[in-house]
Design an enzyme around this catalytic site. Structure first.
Site, PDB file in Angstrom:
ATOM      1  N   HIS A 242       0.833  -1.205   0.000  1.00 14.18           N
ATOM      2  CA  HIS A 242       0.000   0.000   0.000  1.00 14.18           C
ATOM      3  C   HIS A 242       0.868   1.256   0.000  1.00 14.18           C
ATOM      4  O   HIS A 242       2.081   1.193   0.235  1.00 14.18           O
ATOM      5  CB  HIS A 242      -0.911   0.021   1.237  1.00 14.18           C
ATOM      6  CG  HIS A 242      -0.137   0.173   2.517  1.00 14.18           C
ATOM      7  ND1 HIS A 242       0.626  -0.826   3.054  1.00 14.18           N
ATOM      8  CD2 HIS A 242       0.011   1.243   3.354  1.00 14.18           C
ATOM      9  CE1 HIS A 242       1.202  -0.412   4.160  1.00 14.18           C
ATOM     10  NE2 HIS A 242       0.861   0.850   4.365  1.00 14.18           N
TER      11      HIS A 242
ATOM     12  N   ARG B  72       5.586   5.773  13.966  1.00 16.14           N
ATOM     13  CA  ARG B  72       5.394   6.313  12.610  1.00 16.14           C
ATOM     14  C   ARG B  72       4.754   7.698  12.645  1.00 16.14           C
ATOM     15  O   ARG B  72       3.753   7.904  13.323  1.00 16.14           O
ATOM     16  CB  ARG B  72       4.493   5.373  11.794  1.00 16.14           C
ATOM     17  CG  ARG B  72       4.514   5.702  10.302  1.00 16.14           C
ATOM     18  CD  ARG B  72       3.591   4.793   9.517  1.00 16.14           C
ATOM     19  NE  ARG B  72       2.297   5.408   9.335  1.00 16.14           N
ATOM     20  CZ  ARG B  72       1.256   4.807   8.754  1.00 16.14           C
ATOM     21  NH1 ARG B  72       1.362   3.550   8.321  1.00 16.14           N
ATOM     22  NH2 ARG B  72       0.103   5.429   8.611  1.00 16.14           N
TER      23      ARG B  72
ATOM     24  N   ASP C   6       0.654   4.896   2.116  1.00 13.52           N
ATOM     25  CA  ASP C   6      -0.068   5.317   3.315  1.00 13.52           C
ATOM     26  C   ASP C   6      -1.145   6.364   3.017  1.00 13.52           C
ATOM     27  O   ASP C   6      -0.894   7.359   2.338  1.00 13.52           O
ATOM     28  CB  ASP C   6       0.912   5.886   4.354  1.00 13.52           C
ATOM     29  CG  ASP C   6       1.755   4.779   4.979  1.00 13.52           C
ATOM     30  OD1 ASP C   6       1.253   3.642   5.115  1.00 13.52           O
ATOM     31  OD2 ASP C   6       2.927   5.052   5.322  1.00 13.52           O
TER      32      ASP C   6
ATOM     33  N   HIS D 127       4.691   0.070  -0.065  1.00 12.32           N
ATOM     34  CA  HIS D 127       5.520  -0.661   0.905  1.00 12.32           C
ATOM     35  C   HIS D 127       4.721  -1.774   1.557  1.00 12.32           C
ATOM     36  O   HIS D 127       3.489  -1.815   1.489  1.00 12.32           O
ATOM     37  CB  HIS D 127       6.129   0.284   1.943  1.00 12.32           C
ATOM     38  CG  HIS D 127       5.129   1.006   2.781  1.00 12.32           C
ATOM     39  ND1 HIS D 127       4.454   2.119   2.351  1.00 12.32           N
ATOM     40  CD2 HIS D 127       4.672   0.774   4.041  1.00 12.32           C
ATOM     41  CE1 HIS D 127       3.641   2.543   3.288  1.00 12.32           C
ATOM     42  NE2 HIS D 127       3.744   1.726   4.334  1.00 12.32           N
TER      43      HIS D 127
HETATM   44  C1  SIN Z   1       3.533   0.567   7.655  1.00  7.08           C
HETATM   45  O1  SIN Z   1       2.903   0.063   6.725  1.00  7.08           O
HETATM   46  O2  SIN Z   1       3.489   1.786   7.870  1.00  7.08           O
HETATM   47  C2  SIN Z   1       4.391  -0.299   8.573  1.00  7.08           C
HETATM   48  C3  SIN Z   1       5.584  -0.855   7.871  1.00  7.08           C
HETATM   49  C4  SIN Z   1       6.405  -1.715   8.794  1.00  7.08           C
HETATM   50  O3  SIN Z   1       6.040  -1.896   9.959  1.00  7.08           O
HETATM   51  O4  SIN Z   1       7.449  -2.232   8.361  1.00  7.08           O
END
Ligand code: SIN
Length: 306
Positions: free
Chosen positions: A127, A297, A129, A282
């Site tokens: 996805h 995050r 974000d 990602h």
């Molecule tokens: C995310 O999708 O923001 C998390 C990615 C991760 O935990 O590696």
């Protein structure tokens, strides 16, 4: 994941731009991979000069992911650095905000006193974000607070490369079309298998109504085209019959995340990874459930995609 994905080791011939006199002499070393560079020798707990910020900003546009090594920063310092790039977005799952820091989403598999301390299945599907918002994210910064001894990698795929290498007939078929993105696309599926997906209140649902986004977006700062659909949040192509829409989306998903578009990030202690959500998808590769992983995050608001 397959072993042939790029390792993210610095290339043998590092490119170190000349720092203007009087600025922090940090190095920016591109990875031998389809994207990404590591930043060595920069301390983000200290204020960043305008010149250093400009250098970081340029490198981020050029490499799409910057890995800042060994950042012993506080949540306040992470928020302050993230804000240099734009306003921060607050995640709809307020249950997983860091106490006292609504701008920080805790991404973690840790359960304390029977309660998850963070969102443990964030990134389970490819996805970008907050692509389900009118103004999706410009970029996200993920800070490693506690890492598992095994696993826990993050994979990032270059959507400019994916567009550039898409067969011409597929490019013609999708350019100019829009697709629906919704936060709820796979929510029930995730909820059925994990403790991290609480029932949403009507107010939370109202914050994540479906939106239409261009399938191919133009990066607002570099002008480069990128595929902007994902297996997590994109449900259908507007104006096409269901079967045709499904077939095209499946082809786009499969092409986008081919191994040659992907950099695999193997985390080191105190890494701060800053990725461009306008250029990349990602995925969190996961780790053994008994090993603790705690990440913070922050997410920066971007433009309306065009
Ligand atoms: C995310 O999708 O923001 C998390 C990615 C991760 O935990 O590696």
């Amino acid at each position: 994941m397959t072993a042939n994905l790029h390792s993210g080791q610095p290339s043998r011939r590092p490119y170190v731009p000349q720092a203007p006199a009087g600025t922090n002499r940090f190095g920016i070393h591109p990875f031998d991979a389809p994207l990404g560079a590591e930043v060595i020798g920069l301390d983000l707990s200290q204020p960043l000069s305008a010149e250093d910020f400009a250098r970081i900003h340029r490198a981020h546009l050029d490499h799409h992911v910057l890995v800042f090594r060994d950042q012993r920063i506080t949540p306040d310092q992470q928020v302050a650095f993230s804000r240099r790039f734009g306003p921060l977005q607050i995640h709809v799952l307020h249950q997983f905000q860091l106490t006292g820091h609504p701008e920080i989403l805790v991404v973690s598999n840790v359960v304390e006193n029977g309660k998850p301390i963070g969102l443990g299945d964030a990134g389970h599907f490819w996805h970008s974000d907050l692509s389900y918002k009118d103004k999706p994210s410009l970029g996200s910064l993920l800070h490693a607070r506690e890492l598992p001894a095994e696993g826990g990698d993050t994979l990032l795929a270059n959507m400019h490369l994916a567009w550039d290498t898409l067969p011409v007939e597929l490019q013609r078929a999708v350019d100019g079309l829009q697709a629906e993105h919704t936060y709820l696309a796979r929510y029930a599926e995730l909820q059925a298998r994990s403790p991290w997906r609480p029932d949403l209140t009507p107010e939370q649902v109202a914050r994540v109504l479906p939106v239409l986004q261009p399938i191919v977006r133009t990066h607002p700062e570099t002008g480069r085209k990128a595929i902007f659909v994902s297996e997590h949040f994109t449900t259908r192509i507007a104006g096409l019959p269901e079967g045709e829409s499904r077939e095209l989306l499946d082809q786009l998903f499969a092409h986008s995340t081919r191994a040659e578009h992907v950099y695999r990030h193997r985390w080191q202690g105190n890494d701060l990874v800053f990725w461009d959500n306008r250029s990349l998808l990602h995925l969190a590769a996961g780790c053994p459930p008994e090993l603790r992983r705690v990440m913070y995050r922050t997410t920066i608001e971007g433009d309306v995609p065009r």
